[in-house]
Motif scaffolding. Structure first.
Motif, mmCIF file in Angstrom:
data_model
loop_
_atom_site.group_PDB
_atom_site.id
_atom_site.type_symbol
_atom_site.label_atom_id
_atom_site.label_comp_id
_atom_site.label_asym_id
_atom_site.label_seq_id
_atom_site.Cartn_x
_atom_site.Cartn_y
_atom_site.Cartn_z
ATOM 1 N N THR A 43 -26.542 40.972 -29.962
ATOM 2 C CA THR A 43 -27.032 41.237 -31.240
ATOM 3 C C THR A 43 -26.085 41.127 -32.208
ATOM 4 O O THR A 43 -25.737 42.265 -33.137
ATOM 5 C CB THR A 43 -27.716 42.790 -30.890
ATOM 6 O OG1 THR A 43 -26.292 43.629 -30.311
ATOM 7 C CG2 THR A 43 -28.773 43.034 -30.274
ATOM 8 N N ALA A 85 -31.019 39.337 -39.031
ATOM 9 C CA ALA A 85 -32.272 39.977 -38.784
ATOM 10 C C ALA A 85 -33.350 39.215 -38.298
ATOM 11 O O ALA A 85 -34.140 40.037 -37.480
ATOM 12 C CB ALA A 85 -32.627 40.491 -40.389
ATOM 13 N N VAL A 142 -32.666 38.759 -34.525
ATOM 14 C CA VAL A 142 -32.757 39.946 -33.694
ATOM 15 C C VAL A 142 -34.074 40.422 -33.627
ATOM 16 O O VAL A 142 -34.511 40.679 -32.483
ATOM 17 C CB VAL A 142 -31.643 41.156 -34.326
ATOM 18 C CG1 VAL A 142 -32.194 42.444 -33.739
ATOM 19 C CG2 VAL A 142 -30.367 40.822 -34.203
ATOM 20 N N ARG A 143 -34.941 40.432 -34.459
ATOM 21 C CA ARG A 143 -36.335 40.580 -34.271
ATOM 22 C C ARG A 143 -37.215 39.748 -33.380
ATOM 23 O O ARG A 143 -37.700 40.084 -32.359
ATOM 24 C CB ARG A 143 -37.035 40.401 -35.774
ATOM 25 C CG ARG A 143 -37.050 41.605 -36.800
ATOM 26 C CD ARG A 143 -38.002 41.586 -37.683
ATOM 27 N NE ARG A 143 -37.748 40.530 -38.572
ATOM 28 C CZ ARG A 143 -37.221 40.240 -39.654
ATOM 29 N NH1 ARG A 143 -36.231 41.294 -39.842
ATOM 30 N NH2 ARG A 143 -37.015 38.932 -40.267
ATOM 31 N N LYS A 145 -35.271 48.665 -31.726
ATOM 32 C CA LYS A 145 -34.220 49.391 -32.608
ATOM 33 C C LYS A 145 -33.108 48.432 -32.744
ATOM 34 O O LYS A 145 -32.037 48.811 -33.389
ATOM 35 C CB LYS A 145 -33.906 50.587 -32.186
ATOM 36 C CG LYS A 145 -34.861 51.800 -31.914
ATOM 37 C CD LYS A 145 -34.461 53.074 -31.791
ATOM 38 C CE LYS A 145 -35.536 53.853 -31.379
ATOM 39 N NZ LYS A 145 -35.133 55.484 -30.826
ATOM 40 N N TYR A 192 -30.453 45.775 -33.911
ATOM 41 C CA TYR A 192 -29.947 45.389 -35.088
ATOM 42 C C TYR A 192 -28.791 44.173 -35.081
ATOM 43 O O TYR A 192 -28.056 44.413 -34.171
ATOM 44 C CB TYR A 192 -29.733 46.314 -36.299
ATOM 45 C CG TYR A 192 -28.640 47.228 -35.791
ATOM 46 C CD1 TYR A 192 -27.387 47.015 -36.241
ATOM 47 C CD2 TYR A 192 -28.845 48.244 -35.117
ATOM 48 C CE1 TYR A 192 -26.199 47.917 -36.054
ATOM 49 C CE2 TYR A 192 -27.828 49.131 -34.525
ATOM 50 C CZ TYR A 192 -26.578 48.931 -35.205
ATOM 51 O OH TYR A 192 -25.456 49.818 -34.790
ATOM 52 N N ASP A 222 -25.198 42.939 -35.707
ATOM 53 C CA ASP A 222 -24.009 43.615 -36.315
ATOM 54 C C ASP A 222 -22.752 43.009 -35.114
ATOM 55 O O ASP A 222 -22.687 42.848 -34.139
ATOM 56 C CB ASP A 222 -24.026 45.033 -36.099
ATOM 57 C CG ASP A 222 -22.608 45.482 -36.961
ATOM 58 O OD1 ASP A 222 -22.283 45.275 -37.976
ATOM 59 O OD2 ASP A 222 -22.114 46.748 -36.163
#
Length: 425
Positions: free
Chosen positions: A51, A57, A60-61, A118, A120, A122
């Motif tokens: 992640t 985005a 990760v989705r 959840k 995300y 980073d």
């Protein structure tokens, strides 16, 4: 109860003064059952998802959806956990401060899916921290006899040194198996292959995020079909003999020689991991002291053992002869897999030379790979090689490097280099 069988293919005849015996041993398993529901002990599964910020985005989705799809494939009763990884590792489910696993059931499956949703993007990438946490999580369930993880990454291991990653791999080797996948083209094949090879797993490229779910689902289905938690290949050789090497050669090349552990003075054991209903081929090479014409000797006993119980055995023999028609004959199986092993090396060495800017060596090595792929009937390798080189003559290995090569095609050739084809009957 799973049943194993062992079949030996070799030319047992050696010339006067001959010392080296080569054999292919095919080990087959049937009636393996399913993970955690046949045999003794429990099964555990950990899903490790990158992640880091580079996933973005969209990535990760896609990874979260793939993890949710994988959760659907884990059988009820199997212990499981989900780890999210960037420059550190976090237990995403169960969301506890201390490492723990839970059994899969409808309630925990849904809760895990909600936690994964959840995710995300980073932070950076430190795969060693992910592996260390996985090891700690598995260790919380003493009843586990089968421990499997899947690891997904999209980038290089930039936030810990190569030395730290090496130390971590060595520390967790033998504790669990791990299949590794890289999504996109920004990750390093050699880096991820090191993890997968040490942990008796596979490595492959997933070119696009929308292909993640299908691959995750397939990996978990495969893991759940392996009802034999762990098995070892044992090789006995007579006093004074030397085991030159022990390699798995099908369905993929994996040199087991360095993983040798001593059972007794004449017998060594090599880990093979978990088994389902399948067959695998092993190339065993033994060096004996030469004997006189007409003498014979048992060169090796190759056994498949689960725990201390030997479930299958094949005998490798040696017979010294003056008949050249016998001693010069090469076992088709030995010849085939010798070529397949050389093919894997030629591809990897050719791509490494290309990356280093050594066009001449790259052309020579990849040309040899084309030649070997044709000789051994490895059509998949030939197809992948055609995306990297122009083939002028596959019989002689005459090729030219393509001027424009898709990075994904090059990485796919690299990751698939160890996959082999069976002997054509």
């Amino acid at each position: 109860m799973a049943e194993f069988s062992a079949t030996v293919y070799q030319n047992e005849f050696l010339p006067d003064g001959g010392t080296d015996v080569h054999a292919i041993v095919t080990v087959a398993c049937s009636g393996a059952g399913t993970a955690g529901q046949s045999g003794s002990g429990d099964a555990g599964e950990i899903i490790i998802v990158d992640t880091s910020g580079s996933m973005g985005a969209e990535g990760v989705r896609a990874a979260a959806y793939a993890a949710q799809t994988a959760l659907d494939q884990i059988l009820d009763g199997v212990w499981f956990a989900v780890i999210s990884g960037n420059d550190r590792a976090q237990l995403a489910f169960p969301a506890t401060t201390e490492p723990v696993m839970v059994r899969m059931d409808p309630r925990t499956r849904q809760a895990a899916k909600e936690a994964v949703a959840k995710f995300y993007a980073d932070g950076g990438t430190a795969m060693g921290t992910w592996l260390r946490l996985a090891s700690r999580v598995f260790a919380t369930v003493p009843s586990l006899t089968q421990k499997h993880a899947i690891l997904l990454t999209d980038g290089e291991n930039q936030h810990e040194s190569p030395e730290v990653l090496t130390q971590t791999i060595e520390a967790v080797t033998g504790q669990f198996q791990c299949d590794c996948r890289g999504v996109g083209v920004a990750w390093q094949v050699d880096e991820v292959r090191r993890i997968a090879t040490a942990l008796l797993g596979t490595v492959d490229i997933i070119p696009a995020p929308d292909q993640l779910a299908a691959e995750f689902s397939r990996l978990i289905q495969s893991s759940m079909s392996k009802g034999v938690a762990s098995a070892d290949l044992r090789v006995w050789a007579p006093q004074g003999a030397q085991v030159l090497f022990v390699r798995q050669v099908a369905p993929a090349v994996d040199d087991l020689t360095s993983r040798r552990t001593q059972v007794n003075a004449l017998t060594a054991s090599y880990p093979t991991g978990s088994w389902g209903d399948e067959s695998r081929d092993y190339h065993v090479a033994i060096r004996l002291a030469a004997k006189g014409i007409g003498q014979e000797q048992l060169a090796a006993r190759v056994q498949l053992a689960v725990g201390e119980q030997v479930l299958a055995q094949g005998l490798v023999k040696a017979l010294w002869s003056a008949d050249e028609a016998l001693t010069t004959r090469i076992s088709p199986e030995v010849a085939h897999y010798t070529g397949q092993t050389e093919l894997a090396n030629a591809i990897q060495e050719g791509l490494a030379a290309k990356a280093a800017g050594d066009t001449a060596t790259a052309t020579t090595k990849l040309g040899r790979a084309v030649q070997l792929a044709a000789q051994t009937g490895n059509e998949e390798a030939t197809t992948r090689l055609r995306k990297v080189v122009e083939i002028d003559d596959q019989d002689t290995g005459t090729v030219r490097l393509k001027r424009s090569i898709e990075k994904a095609d090059e990485m796919a050739l690299d990751t698939a280099s160890t996959k082999t084809t069976r002997v054509r009957k």
